[in-house]
Design a protein around this motif. Structure first.
Motif, PDB file in Angstrom:
ATOM      1  N   THR A  76      38.098  31.366  24.443  1.00 49.96           N
ATOM      2  CA  THR A  76      37.114  32.292  23.861  1.00 49.96           C
ATOM      3  C   THR A  76      36.531  33.224  24.919  1.00 49.96           C
ATOM      4  N   GLU A  77      36.537  32.771  26.158  1.00 51.94           N
ATOM      5  CA  GLU A  77      35.989  33.605  27.240  1.00 51.94           C
ATOM      6  C   GLU A  77      37.008  34.615  27.757  1.00 51.94           C
ATOM      7  N   TRP A  78      38.268  34.399  27.440  1.00 50.30           N
ATOM      8  CA  TRP A  78      39.335  35.202  28.035  1.00 50.30           C
ATOM      9  C   TRP A  78      39.236  36.705  27.775  1.00 50.30           C
ATOM     10  N   PRO A  79      39.012  37.149  26.516  1.00 46.26           N
ATOM     11  CA  PRO A  79      38.982  38.593  26.279  1.00 46.26           C
ATOM     12  C   PRO A  79      38.046  39.347  27.227  1.00 46.26           C
ATOM     13  N   ALA A  80      36.909  38.757  27.526  1.00 43.20           N
ATOM     14  CA  ALA A  80      35.971  39.421  28.429  1.00 43.20           C
ATOM     15  C   ALA A  80      36.472  39.409  29.874  1.00 43.20           C
ATOM     16  N   LEU A  81      37.197  38.358  30.250  1.00 39.21           N
ATOM     17  CA  LEU A  81      37.650  38.231  31.640  1.00 39.21           C
ATOM     18  C   LEU A  81      38.917  39.027  31.926  1.00 39.21           C
ATOM     19  N   LYS A  82      39.703  39.245  30.866  1.00 36.00           N
ATOM     20  CA  LYS A  82      41.031  39.855  31.030  1.00 36.00           C
ATOM     21  C   LYS A  82      40.983  41.155  31.836  1.00 36.00           C
ATOM     22  N   ALA A  83      40.000  41.998  31.521  1.00 33.30           N
ATOM     23  CA  ALA A  83      39.920  43.304  32.186  1.00 33.30           C
ATOM     24  C   ALA A  83      39.599  43.206  33.666  1.00 33.30           C
ATOM     25  N   THR A  84      39.078  42.051  34.093  1.00 33.37           N
ATOM     26  CA  THR A  84      38.743  41.906  35.512  1.00 33.37           C
ATOM     27  C   THR A  84      39.928  41.450  36.347  1.00 33.37           C
ATOM     28  N   MET A  85      41.039  41.092  35.687  1.00 37.16           N
ATOM     29  CA  MET A  85      42.224  40.620  36.411  1.00 37.16           C
ATOM     30  C   MET A  85      43.160  41.807  36.668  1.00 37.16           C
ATOM     31  N   PRO A  86      43.793  41.864  37.839  1.00 35.54           N
ATOM     32  CA  PRO A  86      44.572  43.059  38.208  1.00 35.54           C
ATOM     33  C   PRO A  86      45.630  43.470  37.181  1.00 35.54           C
ATOM     34  N   PHE A  87      46.286  42.501  36.538  1.00 32.50           N
ATOM     35  CA  PHE A  87      47.312  42.852  35.554  1.00 32.50           C
ATOM     36  C   PHE A  87      47.054  42.206  34.212  1.00 32.50           C
ATOM     37  N   GLY A  88      45.762  41.938  33.948  1.00 31.61           N
ATOM     38  CA  GLY A  88      45.389  41.398  32.653  1.00 31.61           C
ATOM     39  C   GLY A  88      45.942  40.014  32.400  1.00 31.61           C
ATOM     40  N   GLN A  89      46.250  39.281  33.481  1.00 33.50           N
ATOM     41  CA  GLN A  89      46.839  37.949  33.319  1.00 33.50           C
ATOM     42  C   GLN A  89      46.236  36.976  34.320  1.00 33.50           C
ATOM     43  N   VAL A  90      46.418  35.706  34.031  1.00 34.71           N
ATOM     44  CA  VAL A  90      46.063  34.634  34.958  1.00 34.71           C
ATOM     45  C   VAL A  90      47.253  33.692  35.044  1.00 34.71           C
ATOM     46  N   PRO A  91      47.375  32.893  36.120  1.00 35.36           N
ATOM     47  CA  PRO A  91      46.362  32.675  37.148  1.00 35.36           C
ATOM     48  C   PRO A  91      46.197  33.841  38.132  1.00 35.36           C
ATOM     49  N   VAL A  92      45.015  33.891  38.723  1.00 36.69           N
ATOM     50  CA  VAL A  92      44.730  34.800  39.823  1.00 36.69           C
ATOM     51  C   VAL A  92      44.073  33.973  40.921  1.00 36.69           C
ATOM     52  N   LEU A  93      44.482  34.217  42.154  1.00 39.57           N
ATOM     53  CA  LEU A  93      43.842  33.567  43.299  1.00 39.57           C
ATOM     54  C   LEU A  93      42.981  34.592  44.023  1.00 39.57           C
ATOM     55  N   GLU A  94      41.715  34.243  44.170  1.00 37.16           N
ATOM     56  CA  GLU A  94      40.834  35.095  44.968  1.00 37.16           C
ATOM     57  C   GLU A  94      40.800  34.511  46.368  1.00 37.16           C
ATOM     58  N   VAL A  95      41.106  35.335  47.362  1.00 38.19           N
ATOM     59  CA  VAL A  95      41.078  34.893  48.752  1.00 38.19           C
ATOM     60  C   VAL A  95      40.055  35.753  49.484  1.00 38.19           C
ATOM     61  N   ASP A  96      38.926  35.149  49.815  1.00 38.12           N
ATOM     62  CA  ASP A  96      37.820  35.923  50.402  1.00 38.12           C
ATOM     63  C   ASP A  96      37.568  37.198  49.604  1.00 38.12           C
ATOM     64  N   GLY A  97      37.562  37.062  48.290  1.00 32.84           N
ATOM     65  CA  GLY A  97      37.235  38.186  47.423  1.00 32.84           C
ATOM     66  C   GLY A  97      38.387  39.083  47.011  1.00 32.84           C
ATOM     67  N   GLN A  98      39.534  38.985  47.698  1.00 32.47           N
ATOM     68  CA  GLN A  98      40.702  39.804  47.307  1.00 32.47           C
ATOM     69  C   GLN A  98      41.521  39.058  46.261  1.00 32.47           C
ATOM     70  N   MET A  99      42.050  39.796  45.271  1.00 36.70           N
ATOM     71  CA  MET A  99      42.746  39.150  44.163  1.00 36.70           C
ATOM     72  C   MET A  99      44.267  39.191  44.306  1.00 36.70           C
ATOM     73  N   LEU A 100      44.877  38.059  44.053  1.00 40.86           N
ATOM     74  CA  LEU A 100      46.336  37.955  44.064  1.00 40.86           C
ATOM     75  C   LEU A 100      46.771  37.409  42.706  1.00 40.86           C
ATOM     76  N   ALA A 101      47.691  38.105  42.043  1.00 42.18           N
ATOM     77  CA  ALA A 101      48.165  37.664  40.733  1.00 42.18           C
ATOM     78  C   ALA A 101      49.568  37.081  40.864  1.00 42.18           C
ATOM     79  N   GLN A 102      50.045  36.520  39.737  1.00 42.55           N
ATOM     80  CA  GLN A 102      51.394  35.961  39.618  1.00 42.55           C
ATOM     81  C   GLN A 102      51.495  34.553  40.218  1.00 42.55           C
ATOM     82  N   SER A 103      51.735  33.582  39.333  1.00 42.78           N
ATOM     83  CA  SER A 103      51.670  32.171  39.722  1.00 42.78           C
ATOM     84  C   SER A 103      52.552  31.810  40.912  1.00 42.78           C
ATOM     85  N   ASN A 104      53.808  32.233  40.921  1.00 44.35           N
ATOM     86  CA  ASN A 104      54.664  31.841  42.039  1.00 44.35           C
ATOM     87  C   ASN A 104      54.297  32.548  43.330  1.00 44.35           C
ATOM     88  N   THR A 105      53.788  33.772  43.219  1.00 45.58           N
ATOM     89  CA  THR A 105      53.307  34.484  44.410  1.00 45.58           C
ATOM     90  C   THR A 105      52.132  33.728  45.018  1.00 45.58           C
TER      91      THR A 105
END
Lengths: 262, 204
Positions: free
Chosen positions: B37-66
């Motif tokens: 239920t929380e996803w629609p609001a969070l989606k726009a904050t993710m670089p490619f509208g998907q998760v998982p995302v890893l934040e490393v010291d505030g920088q975002m990395l997408a794509q699970s295998n990456t």
């Protein structure tokens, strides 16, 4: 570097199977095992290459168009690295399949050792030849973009496989209007943050080549450029890659050699 | 030490491998989980509208295998040299393909059709792959997929195949003694054991 001589060598090699008994002699000179018969294509290397360079053999179908081997080819050509570009007809696949690690292609043979999985092959080559990013973080970003393209390739499979032409047209339209359009908006946003127009850092990486291969070589060729009308940065990027001398030389050669793939 | 925040649904899914890697490496991370239920609001904050995302010291990395590869390389779970690292990547890609291959069955709403799709997936896709993997494990001869030591490839196979065993039982592994041993080997690692016991219990 594909100079005129090696290009003409490629032309010889990219012809139907021919008997080349002197090949084993060349192979022995290069330090390879003699007498290994290969498939439809053979490379004749008259410029005996430095034996420090690994011997690369990339194997893939000769159809469908380019598919999942093209990114590795683009990386190798951009880096000016020689390789044996083996393409086999589907009729040979049952015989080749058991020799692959997981029953799939592309595979890359590196001095006889085999690596599978298209993005793994591409990443390995990109990292070896300075096209992967300047540090851990940039390399991860490049990986991320390559994974995006992998997802988009997977998403294009259902319409590609659809036999009913009416249904297929519908599926492709939905795919372009939704999947592709959504991604183009997000990529344009990422490119806006770039100082140089490249996807990662300040230089060309395999991420740019991956986006070129998919958005220009596949989508633009198939559907035209209209879908890029609101994405000037993405359009500029793929045009820039298209114009890189090594890429241009390769694609001109390839397009004339394999018109059925266009 | 960088500050890691992993963003995902409250599921194992495509984030679990990163969690296994960080747990095995003994690396602290914020395991951010949100409800659907929380996803629609969070989606726009993710670089490619998907998760998982890893934040490393505030920088975002997408794509699970990456994400997984980045963490594995940073924490000595990626392989000893370029070639081993490529082999580990290859195995992780295999698991990615299997997960993607399972999606049609997973998404199927009709219970009968779903059962059929899962059966086909297990007998054909998984069955075929298990035969290939047994051969590779035998060839490598160390109990691990890559080289002589644990890599994220082993964790990737453990993550997915332990899920399949949970869902479908062990029968499909009856001719796969090497793969079975690998799953058991990872299961018994102290850090993995600790993580599995303490993680939220989710269906997938």
């Amino acid at each position: 570097m594909i100079n005129k001589q090696s290009a003409s060598n490629l032309i010889i090699l990219l012809s139907p199977r021919s008997k080349t008994p002197w090949r084993s002699g060349f192979n022995r000179l290069k330090g390879q095992k003699a007498g290994r018969s290969r498939h439809t294509i053979r490379i004749l290397q008259t410029d005996l290459h430095c034996s420090n360079m690994p011997v690369y053999k990339l194997r893939y179908f000769n159809n469908p168009r380019r598919g999942r081997a093209e990114l590795a080819r683009l990386i190798l050509h951009q880096a000016g690295v020689e390789f044996e570009d083996i393409r086999f007809p589907h009729s040979e696949w049952p015989a080749i399949k058991p020799s692959t690690p997981f029953g799939q292609v592309p595979v890359l043979e590196v001095d006889g050792q085999v690596l599978a999985q298209s993005n793994t092959i591409a990443r390995y080559l990109a990292r070896k030849y300075g096209l992967a990013g300047k540090n851990d973080w940039e390399q991860a970003l490049a990986d991320m973009y390559a994974d995006n393209i992998n997802d988009l390739l997977n998403a294009a499979v259902p319409p590609f496989m659809e036999k009913d032409p009416v249904k297929q047209k519908e599926m492709y339209e939905k795919f372009m209007a939704e999947t592709i359009a959504n991604h183009v908006v997000l990529i344009e946003k990422q490119l806006k943050k770039s100082n140089t127009g490249y996807l990662v850092g300040n230089d060309l990486t395999w991420a740019d080549l991956a986006y070129y291969a998919y958005f220009s070589d596949f989508l633009e060729v198939k559907f035209g450029s209209a879908f890029l009308k609101d994405a000037p940065l993405l359009k500029a990027l793929i045009d820039r890659v298209k114009a890189l001398p090594n890429i241009k030389k390769w694609t001109e050669f390839r397009n004339s050699k394999y018109p059925e793939e266009n | 030490m960088p500050v890691y925040k992993l963003h995902y649904f409250n599921l194992r899914g495509r984030a679990e491998l990163a969690r296994l890697i960080m747990s095995q490496a003994g690396v602290e991370f914020e395991d951010v989980r949100f409800e659907r239920t929380e996803w629609p609001a969070l989606k726009a904050t993710m670089p490619f509208g998907q998760v998982p995302v890893l934040e490393v010291d505030g920088q975002m990395l997408a794509q699970s295998n990456t994400i997984s590869r980045y963490l594995a390389r940073k924490h000595d779970l990626a392989g000893k040299d370029e070639w081993e690292q490529a082999l580990a990547d290859m195995y992780a890609d295999n698991i990615n393909d299997l997960m993607t291959g399972m999606r049609p069955a997973f998404l199927e709403k009709d219970a009968d059709k779903q059962k059929e799709l899962y059966e086909k997936f297990m007998t054909e896709t998984v069955g075929t792959h298990v035969a290939f993997i047994e051969k590779q494990l035998e060839k490598n001869g160390t109990g691990h997929l890559v080289g002589k030591e644990l890599t994220w490839a082993d964790l990737a196979y453990y993550g997915f195949f332990s899920f399949l065993v949970e869902k479908f039982g062990e029968e499909f592994l009856k001719d796969a003694s090497h793969l079975k041993s690998l799953i058991a080997l990872v299961e018994d690692l102290p850090n993995i054991k600790k993580w599995v016991e303490s993680r939220p219990k989710t269906e997938i």
